[in-house]
Design an enzyme around this catalytic site. Sequence first.
Site, PDB file in Angstrom:
ATOM      1  CB  CYS A  32      -8.106   1.749  -7.928  1.00 18.60           C
ATOM      2  SG  CYS A  32      -9.878   2.066  -8.131  1.00 18.60           S
ATOM      3  CG  ASP A  45      -1.667   1.252   1.384  1.00 19.65           C
ATOM      4  OD1 ASP A  45      -2.327   1.658   0.398  1.00 19.65           O
ATOM      5  OD2 ASP A  45      -1.602   1.873   2.466  1.00 19.65           O
ATOM      6  CB  CYS A  92     -13.618  -0.283 -10.523  1.00 22.00           C
ATOM      7  SG  CYS A  92     -12.702   0.126  -9.041  1.00 22.00           S
ATOM      8  CG  ASP A  98      -1.379   7.679   0.147  1.00 19.49           C
ATOM      9  OD1 ASP A  98      -0.239   8.017  -0.214  1.00 19.49           O
ATOM     10  OD2 ASP A  98      -2.397   7.845  -0.556  1.00 19.49           O
ATOM     11  CB  ALA A 138     -11.172   7.663  -4.021  1.00 16.60           C
ATOM     12  NE  ARG A 165     -12.909   2.587  -2.929  1.00 12.48           N
ATOM     13  CZ  ARG A 165     -12.109   3.531  -2.411  1.00 12.48           C
ATOM     14  NH1 ARG A 165     -11.158   4.073  -3.154  1.00 12.48           N
ATOM     15  NH2 ARG A 165     -12.267   3.945  -1.172  1.00 12.48           N
ATOM     16  CG  ASP A 207      -2.464   2.475   6.229  1.00 16.80           C
ATOM     17  OD1 ASP A 207      -2.647   2.178   5.020  1.00 16.80           O
ATOM     18  OD2 ASP A 207      -2.912   3.516   6.735  1.00 16.80           O
ATOM     19  CG  ASN A 252      -8.147   1.667  -3.077  1.00 19.25           C
ATOM     20  OD1 ASN A 252      -7.863   0.893  -3.986  1.00 19.25           O
ATOM     21  ND2 ASN A 252      -8.917   1.321  -2.057  1.00 19.25           N
ATOM     22  CG  HIS A 273     -12.236   3.293 -11.298  1.00 18.67           C
ATOM     23  ND1 HIS A 273     -11.395   2.213 -11.418  1.00 18.67           N
ATOM     24  CD2 HIS A 273     -12.330   3.854 -12.526  1.00 18.67           C
ATOM     25  CE1 HIS A 273     -10.993   2.114 -12.692  1.00 18.67           C
ATOM     26  NE2 HIS A 273     -11.542   3.094 -13.376  1.00 18.67           N
ATOM     27  CG  ASN A 301      -7.713  13.006   4.226  1.00 16.76           C
ATOM     28  OD1 ASN A 301      -7.809  11.867   3.727  1.00 16.76           O
ATOM     29  ND2 ASN A 301      -8.568  13.472   5.103  1.00 16.76           N
TER      30      ASN A 301
HETATM   31 MG   LIG Z   1      -3.026   3.285   3.280  1.00 22.21          MG
HETATM   32 ZN   LIG Z   2     -10.768   0.958  -9.899  1.00 14.34          ZN
END
Ligand SMILES: [Mg+2]
Ligand SMILES: [Zn+2]
Length: 185
Positions: free
Chosen positions: A89, A8, A103, A10, A53, A106, A132, A51, A91, A18
Amino acid sequence: MLKAIFLDRDGTINEEVNYLYEIEKFAFIPGVPEALAQLKKAGYLLLVVTNQAGIARGYYTESDVQLLHSYINQCLFKQSVQIDRFYYCPHHPQGKGKYKKECLCRKPNVGMLERACTDFFIDRKKSFLIGDNQGDILAAKNFGIPSILVRTGHGKSVEKQLEKDYLYCAENLAEAVEWILAKEK
Ligand SMILES: [Mg+2]
Ligand SMILES: [Zn+2]
């Protein structure tokens, strides 16, 4: 076949901010570059699965993310290590335009991990995911590989509820790597 570490981003590699996309706000969690170098030395493929988003929500663009990822590899160059590939991802079900999507990539879905397995000849039995958050741990579970939760980022707040889902909980990425490498011996 290659053994892989799915990472992962972040809260695992870098300090959680954020909707991070600005290079100026990027900071490695202490010990991460050195730990990644150790993994590379031990023969692991290093694959980021993240991810993003913020793209779907219109906070930043795919090229912002790609720029940040090349910056990360630029920083890692000093340690003679590179992330072999970044998967993201873009999405979100509540996103905008073409990114508004339920999707399969994600996390906790396994789309990014599956794509990695078509890009590389990965030995799942020798691979791990380090993350995390709940989505990371459940993605690993859905994919059938063991995971390590780190207490950085959101890790501390989900540690208890995910107890049955991860194999090990580490203080941070550096300790997770130490644990993996000790297990190999
Ligand atoms: Mg994370
Ligand atoms: Zn996605």
